[in-house]
Design a protein around this motif. Structure first.
Motif, short mmCIF file in Angstrom:
data_model
loop_
_atom_site.label_atom_id
_atom_site.label_comp_id
_atom_site.label_asym_id
_atom_site.label_seq_id
_atom_site.Cartn_x
_atom_site.Cartn_y
_atom_site.Cartn_z
N ASP A 132 -0.57 7.63 0.67
CA ASP A 132 -0.86 8.08 -0.68
C ASP A 132 -0.62 6.97 -1.70
N ARG A 192 -5.20 1.64 -4.94
CA ARG A 192 -6.65 1.38 -4.90
C ARG A 192 -7.35 2.00 -6.11
N GLN A 193 -7.03 3.25 -6.42
CA GLN A 193 -7.68 3.91 -7.54
C GLN A 193 -7.25 3.32 -8.89
N SER A 250 -3.57 4.68 -1.57
CA SER A 250 -4.70 5.26 -2.27
C SER A 250 -4.52 5.17 -3.78
#
Length: 428
Positions: free
Chosen positions: A283, A289-290, A286
């Motif tokens: 998580d 990355r976002q 992620s």
């Protein structure tokens, strides 16, 4: 005597540039370009087509005795300390060491509620009970040499169990006082909802990537608020991978430079007890990355010496983690150099350009293409002085750091044991 480093690829903190030589004189870079920048009287270092980088910056550490020596062994020339007590800070200042050490900037003692995180590791220390305490707390940290303010906000719930936390009103008061004093505010907030709350309260930097999934609205809030995020993905290295190996020791170049005692310590940390229900570090990947795609500045920080991490060595793991999260090698290198320097106002660091501090790392490889090669460290310069990168292992600095860590670990274990016993009694 000035030094010229020739026959190199030069990553200037932003990109690989069209240059093959860098000249340093005293503590500064004075020229960058082709071999014409070299002067006949210079000491000449043949870089053998390696890559010259700015000294790496670890944007999130906690000090141990000798950490500023160990960090240099791995090309980390600057560390941003996110909670240490004044006596340890004084011992890690350059004037206490005859040879070059990594530069240290600090928050000194972080702001938390009585009994809040990280009391298990550092108590006793001053805390915040109400908003009226903020101004004095900030002034006391300035008097201790703090460059920025660290705050701890859990929304009343840590990843492991409930614990006391600052209120949002206290956070706002601390932000207001710190900004008035010209200080950035860095916030420890491990959950997405807490990260958004402190961002809306005005903090400038998140000390960690949140450990639970962020939604699009939360990502947009951080981006619109202009908050930077320190990655600390290396926290995941506190847990063994397949075969029982600790991740930091998988690279033989790191393991060799760490030495036997630190390697043994890292291995032993793989056998420790961990709280149930730990989050998935995927998580955090992620989220990074976002956030990166949304334009949020990502800064490379390790949270060393958390289990499985060490000062200096873990920044190379952090670079690798960042590429696994979706950054390119060049973007990861920026996160450990120019991006952190920009956010924290370290204008003379994080770059290789005329006038910048001559904090430099020579790598026998191309880390801008293959990030794994960042550990192939050939030479390090700190403020223009060549560093003996072998001097830490077996030194008094190593002994002092390991002893301090052992005592701190024992203190945490005792606190956790007492906490678990109390929780079990309440449940029964």
């Amino acid at each position: 005597m000035a030094t010229s480093i020739t026959n190199v690829r030069v990553f200037d903190g932003a990109a690989l540039v069209n240059a093959s030589a860098v000249r340093i004189d005293g503590p500064a870079v004075v020229a960058i370009g082709d071999p014409s920048v070299v002067r006949p009287e210079d000491e000449i270092i043949d870089g053998q087509q390696g890559t010259l980088l700015p000294g790496l910056i670890d944007a999130h550490v906690h000090l141990l005795p000798g950490a500023s020596v160990q960090a240099l062994s791995f090309g980390v020339t600057t560390m941003l300390d996110m909670f240490s007590k004044p006596d340890l800070l004084a011992a890690e200042r350059a004037e206490s060491h005859p040879q070059p050490i990594a530069g240290v900037y600090t928050s000194s003692i972080g702001a938390t509620a009585p009994g809040g995180h990280p009391s298990m590791m550092y108590a006793p220390f001053p805390t915040i009970r109400e908003p009226s305490d903020a101004e004095r707390f900030v002034q006391d940290r300035l008097n201790e040499g703090a460059r920025y303010l660290k705050i701890f906000y859990e929304g009343g719930q840590s990843i492991e169990w409930a614990m006391p936390s600052l209120t949002v009103t206290c956070v706002r008061a601390l932000v207001e006082s710190a900004h008035k004093a010209g200080m950035l505010v860095v916030a420890h907030a491990q959950r997405s909802v807490d990260a958004v709350e402190v961002a809306e309260a005005g903090v400038d930097v998140l000390a960690h990537a949140p450990l639970d999934p962020m939604n699009a609205k939360q990502i947009d809030t951080l981006a619109n608020r202009g908050v930077a995020v320190i990655s600390t993905l290396s926290i995941a290295d506190g847990f063994p991978v397949a075969g029982g190996q600790m991740p930091l020791l998988e690279d033989p170049r790191i393991a060799e430079r760490l030495g036997d005692r630190w390697s043994a310590t890292i291995r032993s940390q793989g056998d420790r007890w961990v709280p149930p229900g730990m989050p998935s570090f995927l998580d955090a990947y992620s989220n990074i990355r976002q956030l990166h795609r949304a334009g949020v500045p990502i800064l490379a920080g390790t949270d060393a010496p958390n289990p499985g991490t060490t000062h200096g060595a873990s920044i190379h793991r952090e670079l690798w983690h960042l590429t696994q999260a979706g950054l390119t090698p060049v973007q990861a290198l920026r996160a450990a150099t120019s991006a952190t320097a920009k956010v924290f106002g370290l204008d003379d660091l994080g770059h290789v350009r005329p006038g910048s501090t001559a904090d430099l790392v020579l790598i026998q490889g191309k880390p801008d293409i293959a990030i794994d090669s960042s550990t192939a460290i050939e030479r390090v310069w700190r403020a223009g002085r060549h560093v003996d990168i072998e001097r830490y292992v077996g030194s008094q600095s190593e002994e002092a750091g390991l002893n301090f860590l052992a005592a701190q670990t024992a203190r945490v274990i005792a606190s956790v044991t007492a906490k678990l016993s109390h929780v079990q009694k309440e449940d029964s």
